[in-house]
Design a protein around this motif. Structure first.
Motif, PDB file in Angstrom:
ATOM      1  N   ALA A 145       0.830  -1.204   0.000  1.00 38.08           N
ATOM      2  CA  ALA A 145       0.000   0.000   0.000  1.00 38.08           C
ATOM      3  C   ALA A 145       0.865   1.255   0.000  1.00 38.08           C
ATOM      4  O   ALA A 145       0.601   2.214  -0.737  1.00 38.08           O
ATOM      5  CB  ALA A 145      -0.930  -0.007   1.221  1.00 38.08           C
ATOM      6  N   VAL A 146       1.905   1.255   0.810  1.00 38.83           N
ATOM      7  CA  VAL A 146       2.809   2.408   0.856  1.00 38.83           C
ATOM      8  C   VAL A 146       3.542   2.561  -0.473  1.00 38.83           C
ATOM      9  O   VAL A 146       3.672   3.665  -1.016  1.00 38.83           O
ATOM     10  CB  VAL A 146       3.799   2.265   2.029  1.00 38.83           C
ATOM     11  CG1 VAL A 146       4.855   3.366   1.995  1.00 38.83           C
ATOM     12  CG2 VAL A 146       3.051   2.306   3.358  1.00 38.83           C
ATOM     13  N   MET A 147       4.029   1.456  -1.032  1.00 44.30           N
ATOM     14  CA  MET A 147       4.718   1.518  -2.322  1.00 44.30           C
ATOM     15  C   MET A 147       3.802   2.071  -3.417  1.00 44.30           C
ATOM     16  O   MET A 147       4.242   2.794  -4.311  1.00 44.30           O
ATOM     17  CB  MET A 147       5.200   0.124  -2.724  1.00 44.30           C
ATOM     18  CG  MET A 147       6.440  -0.343  -1.997  1.00 44.30           C
ATOM     19  SD  MET A 147       7.912   0.578  -2.471  1.00 44.30           S
ATOM     20  CE  MET A 147       8.061   0.120  -4.192  1.00 44.30           C
ATOM     21  N   MET A 357      12.983  -3.079  -6.618  1.00 44.56           N
ATOM     22  CA  MET A 357      13.488  -4.031  -7.601  1.00 44.56           C
ATOM     23  C   MET A 357      12.336  -4.782  -8.273  1.00 44.56           C
ATOM     24  O   MET A 357      12.403  -5.128  -9.455  1.00 44.56           O
ATOM     25  CB  MET A 357      14.455  -5.011  -6.938  1.00 44.56           C
ATOM     26  CG  MET A 357      15.766  -4.361  -6.490  1.00 44.56           C
ATOM     27  SD  MET A 357      16.664  -5.332  -5.242  1.00 44.56           S
ATOM     28  CE  MET A 357      17.159  -6.757  -6.183  1.00 44.56           C
ATOM     29  N   ALA A 358      11.268  -5.051  -7.515  1.00 47.40           N
ATOM     30  CA  ALA A 358      10.134  -5.801  -8.057  1.00 47.40           C
ATOM     31  C   ALA A 358       9.162  -4.908  -8.814  1.00 47.40           C
ATOM     32  O   ALA A 358       8.504  -5.369  -9.746  1.00 47.40           O
ATOM     33  CB  ALA A 358       9.405  -6.508  -6.921  1.00 47.40           C
ATOM     34  N   ALA A 363       5.195  -5.794  -5.768  1.00 47.09           N
ATOM     35  CA  ALA A 363       5.863  -5.569  -4.495  1.00 47.09           C
ATOM     36  C   ALA A 363       5.416  -6.560  -3.425  1.00 47.09           C
ATOM     37  O   ALA A 363       6.192  -6.926  -2.545  1.00 47.09           O
ATOM     38  CB  ALA A 363       5.618  -4.139  -4.024  1.00 47.09           C
ATOM     39  N   GLY A 364       4.160  -7.005  -3.481  1.00 46.11           N
ATOM     40  CA  GLY A 364       3.671  -7.929  -2.466  1.00 46.11           C
ATOM     41  C   GLY A 364       4.494  -9.202  -2.410  1.00 46.11           C
ATOM     42  O   GLY A 364       4.881  -9.667  -1.330  1.00 46.11           O
TER      43      GLY A 364
END
Length: 417
Positions: A145-147, A357-358, A363-364
């Motif tokens: 969520a932050v990303m 990187m993902a 990101a999860g």
């Protein structure tokens, strides 16, 4: 008289548009969610002295029980990360917080020592294991969520603030839970932790949403390149995750057994151990915020990760030397507290780097992998320390804890091209 065909269909109600400033609300929810879980994960181990006595556990059984929450997270974190990428942050975070809170309510009713007897050790272990499985959902979902809401150049600070919730929430648990356990037993311990999770679930339901400009079909930040390749197939992602695991060994050693060491070996009383852990948690939290801002400005997340990892190994090695030399307890405790600060300082930077990187859409999964390796260490360390103690001494325990990050530093990926 109007007919059925004259009626205007009701327009479904939609939430108002969310502007960029809502990202700070999202960050606040992420911090609260992470802190709720961390209060349990970090606070329960510091009740070790009371838990050992009230539940009638041996030191080996205590190590197994204290490692069960970390094992639950390690076993489930990648799955939660993949589910978060598939179904979104809000659904997974709500699922995890509500189910964890419900489990803790059940434990407060059925898994506490009473005048009629003690719960069997396997039941306590199973409860903490399941708490880890359910609570592990917080790591990837709140981080993703932050990303999603923050862009590059802001993410280091934002993710470090979110990661600061781990030592800060842990500090709340460290300050509160040992006193509750010693004064009132374990029923209020589990009940308070359940309240933390359920209150945070309400905040998540009310405020956590994806940004209005997120792409359809899985979120992500608008304007960011879409990376379809799974981060679980990236060699560099795995290198960072495994290096992070080695760098977390001193943190877990201090968190789970500093109180026992200072109480049993140094005869420092019941307050010294929680105080050392509290200093490590709060100091580490402050260091995480500073490190996020610093690496955002300088673009040197990988170099910072390596430097702080090496320093943490050196400081814990000093604690091993002081223990071997029979130095005053104040010196040894100070070295452990400083090592705890350093071992906490790099987490936000590592989580930011592996998620970057993902890519935000994936990101999860990346954050799930990072959590899996870290919490695997969180399970192994409490089991390994009693075995090391049977064969050697506390100075060897701290020496091994110091060696791990020194091995992890060269494993970490080098500077970005």
């Amino acid at each position: 008289m109007p007919t059925h065909t004259d009626q205007v269909p009701e327009t479904p109600r939609r939430r108002p548009p969310l502007g960029p400033e809502h990202r700070w609300v999202i960050l606040g929810v992420g911090v609260a969610a992470q802190a709720s879980f961390s209060a349990m994960f970090s606070g329960i181990p510091v009740t070790a002295i009371t838990m050992r006595a009230d539940y009638g556990l041996s030191t080996g059984e205590l190590g197994l029980v204290l490692g069960c929450t970390a094992l639950g997270v390690a076993a489930s974190d990648i799955v939660w990360g993949l589910l978060t990428d598939r179904f979104g942050d809000r659904r997974i975070l709500l699922t995890g917080l509500i189910s964890t809170g419900a489990l803790l309510v059940l434990m407060s009713l059925a898994v506490v020592p009473t005048g009629d007897g003690r719960p069997p050790m396997p039941l306590l272990a199973a409860g903490l294991l399941l708490a880890g499985v359910l609570g592990g959902s917080v790591n990837g979902s709140s981080g993703r969520a932050v990303m999603t809401w923050f862009r590059e150049g802001q993410r280091g600070l934002a993710m470090s603030i979110r990661q600061t919730a781990i030592p800060v929430g842990g500090a709340v648990g460290v300050a509160l839970l040992p006193w509750l356990a010693a004064s009132h037993g374990f029923r209020p311990v589990y009940a308070v932790l359940a309240a933390f999770c359920l209150v945070t679930a309400v905040a998540t339901w009310k405020w956590l949403h994806e940004p209005d400009d997120a792409p359809q079909g899985g979120g992500g930040t608008a304007g960011e390149p879409v990376r379809e390749r799974s981060p679980l197939r990236s060699r560099e992602v795995w290198r960072l995750a495994l290096a992070s695991a080695l760098l977390s060994v001193p943190q877990m050693a201090v968190l789970t057994f500093a109180a026992i060491f200072l109480h049993d070996a140094e005869h420092a009383g019941a307050v010294a151990g929680p105080l050392v852990v509290l200093v490590g948690q709060l100091g580490g939290g402050a260091a995480r915020v500073w490190s996020g801002r610093y690496t955002d400005r300088h673009g040197n997340r990988r170099g910072y990760f390596r430097t702080v990892g090496a320093l943490s190994g050196v400081v814990i090695a000093c604690a091993a030397g002081l223990t071997l030399a029979g130095a005053p307890v104040l010196l040894t405790a100070s070295a452990l507290a400083a090592g705890g600060v350093l071992a906490n300082a790099w987490h936000g930077v590592a989580y930011t780097e592996i998620a970057t990187m993902a890519g935000a859409r994936r990101a999860g999964a990346a954050l799930g992998l990072e959590g899996t390796t870290l919490f695997t260490v969180g399970f192994v360390v409490p089991l390994a320390i009693p075995v090391l103690l049977e064969q050697s001494s506390w100075s060897v325990v701290w020496a091994v804890a110091a060696l791990a990050p020194l091995l992890g530093v060269p494993l970490a990926p080098g500077r970005r091209p």
